[in-house]
Design an enzyme around this catalytic site. Sequence first.
Site, PDB file in Angstrom:
ATOM      1  N   ASN A  98       4.509 -23.820   8.858  1.00 43.74           N
ATOM      2  CA  ASN A  98       5.277 -24.937   9.416  1.00 43.74           C
ATOM      3  C   ASN A  98       6.579 -25.020   8.619  1.00 43.74           C
ATOM      4  OD1 ASN A  98       6.322 -27.323  10.303  1.00 43.74           O
ATOM      5  ND2 ASN A  98       4.490 -28.550   9.895  1.00 43.74           N
ATOM      6  N   ARG A 147       4.431 -23.095  13.813  1.00 39.63           N
ATOM      7  CA  ARG A 147       4.704 -24.337  14.537  1.00 39.63           C
ATOM      8  C   ARG A 147       6.179 -24.308  14.965  1.00 39.63           C
ATOM      9  NH1 ARG A 147       6.484 -30.005  12.256  1.00 39.63           N
ATOM     10  NH2 ARG A 147       6.430 -31.147  14.204  1.00 39.63           N
ATOM     11  N   HIS A 173       4.493 -34.029  18.907  1.00 37.09           N
ATOM     12  CA  HIS A 173       3.144 -34.148  18.327  1.00 37.09           C
ATOM     13  C   HIS A 173       2.092 -33.587  19.281  1.00 37.09           C
ATOM     14  CE1 HIS A 173       4.725 -38.005  16.158  1.00 37.09           C
ATOM     15  NE2 HIS A 173       4.798 -36.987  15.314  1.00 37.09           N
ATOM     16  N   ARG A 208      12.448 -44.763  12.275  1.00 34.55           N
ATOM     17  CA  ARG A 208      13.085 -44.609  13.602  1.00 34.55           C
ATOM     18  C   ARG A 208      12.866 -45.859  14.444  1.00 34.55           C
ATOM     19  NH1 ARG A 208      10.160 -39.162  14.973  1.00 34.55           N
ATOM     20  NH2 ARG A 208      10.442 -38.245  12.919  1.00 34.55           N
ATOM     21  N   GLU A 215      -3.534 -30.384  12.757  1.00 31.96           N
ATOM     22  CA  GLU A 215      -2.601 -29.559  13.516  1.00 31.96           C
ATOM     23  C   GLU A 215      -2.679 -28.090  13.102  1.00 31.96           C
ATOM     24  OE1 GLU A 215       1.194 -32.115  14.455  1.00 31.96           O
ATOM     25  OE2 GLU A 215       0.176 -32.907  12.707  1.00 31.96           O
TER      26      GLU A 215
END
Length: 397
Positions: free
Chosen positions: A7, A91, A180, A241, A385
């Site tokens: 990743n 990823r 996601h 955010r 993940e």
Amino acid sequence: MNILVINCGSSSLKFQLIDSDSEKVIGKGLCDRIGIEGSGITFTPEGKDKIKKEYPMPDHEAAIKYVIEALTDKDTGVVKSLEEIGAVGHRIVHGGEKFNKATLINEEVIKAIEECNDLAPLHNPANLIGVRACQKLMPETPMVAVFDTAFHQTMPKEAYLYGLPYSYYEKYKIRRYGFHGTSHDFVSHEAASMMGKDYDDCKIIVCHLGNGASVSAVKNGKCVDTSMGLTPLEGLIMGTRSGDLDPAILEFLCDKENMNIHEMLNVLNKKSGVFGLSEDFSSDFRDLEDGYNKGQENCIRAVECFCYRVVKYIGAYAAAMNGVDCIAFTAGIGENTAFVREIIMNYLGYLGIEVDKVNNKTRGESILISTKDSKVKVYSIPTNEELAIARQTLELI
Ligand code: AMP
């Protein structure tokens, strides 16, 4: 077979080596500050202590070299040579409309990923640097791209189109993509199996609540809606955010605060969310929980706004699917922060949900957190993940 999961961010690289038979992590680590002074690697071989070393890492290729060195080290490594790594799963953040599933990487695929760079200018180029660096050092090893956006490609038009002139979609592919995806895919499968239902015959809402946060609606095995949009800025109130807001706020604030649009977006990405709402107290829910319990108004406000937004999305997705069989919480907050789950669940009495106060106290394990006789079941399910990427990589090679 051992599968290396990579990743790659702009200045960091996370890696895990997973044995696909046992699905155990046999080694994992992180290279950070790549291209910056003070770069280094931390590596944890299975069952042993973490090893931390500082090395100059001018670029990602150097970082991958140290990853390989750590994995194959004769004293602390976990494999004898590179030959024991059967494949690499990467990823990739944005696959645009080109990729609706994981894909074996070749030059054509790299070109197609590059064509999505506009949609994720911070992430995709960094992800591809990782791919190129691995290809150089492991030219014979098959590589697979696993996309954050792919799971959401099953959304219907009414869910992914914005209320904008249609020509913008045709010209620039302006639409909702969602992120996601690997986590929503993994957790929704786990949820169906915990319910004992067929994945293709149930309605699931997944709440991935971490520093970045998103909700998805999965109906009969397909994602039908998700809260993030063209970028990961849309949807829930997150760590820093803003999530959804009236777009007219941008012009208003640019004028009032004498900011340009780039500065404004920086505020929306880095200074908003629970961090902004708590008056810059923290984006971390461990700090916010502490402040909440002490009665600090700024923390109470941030937590309540965060939870309320999640509740609204759950309501919207229950309506969109004409019902819901279960809700699954995952990621840092969803797996660990009981008081947030409880606040959210307390809104959901209309779905016949009641909190199991004992089970809801647990952290980081797959568990039913609503009472057994709740009409809609609620679970806390740790996401994984990396394992999902390893599984998809194995499937393709
Ligand atoms: P993530 O982005 O998925 O790593 O989630 C980060 C968020 O999870 C932060 O707001 C953390 O405060 C929150 N969190 C709460 N408890 C824990 C925990 N025990 N370990 C990691 N993250 C936690």
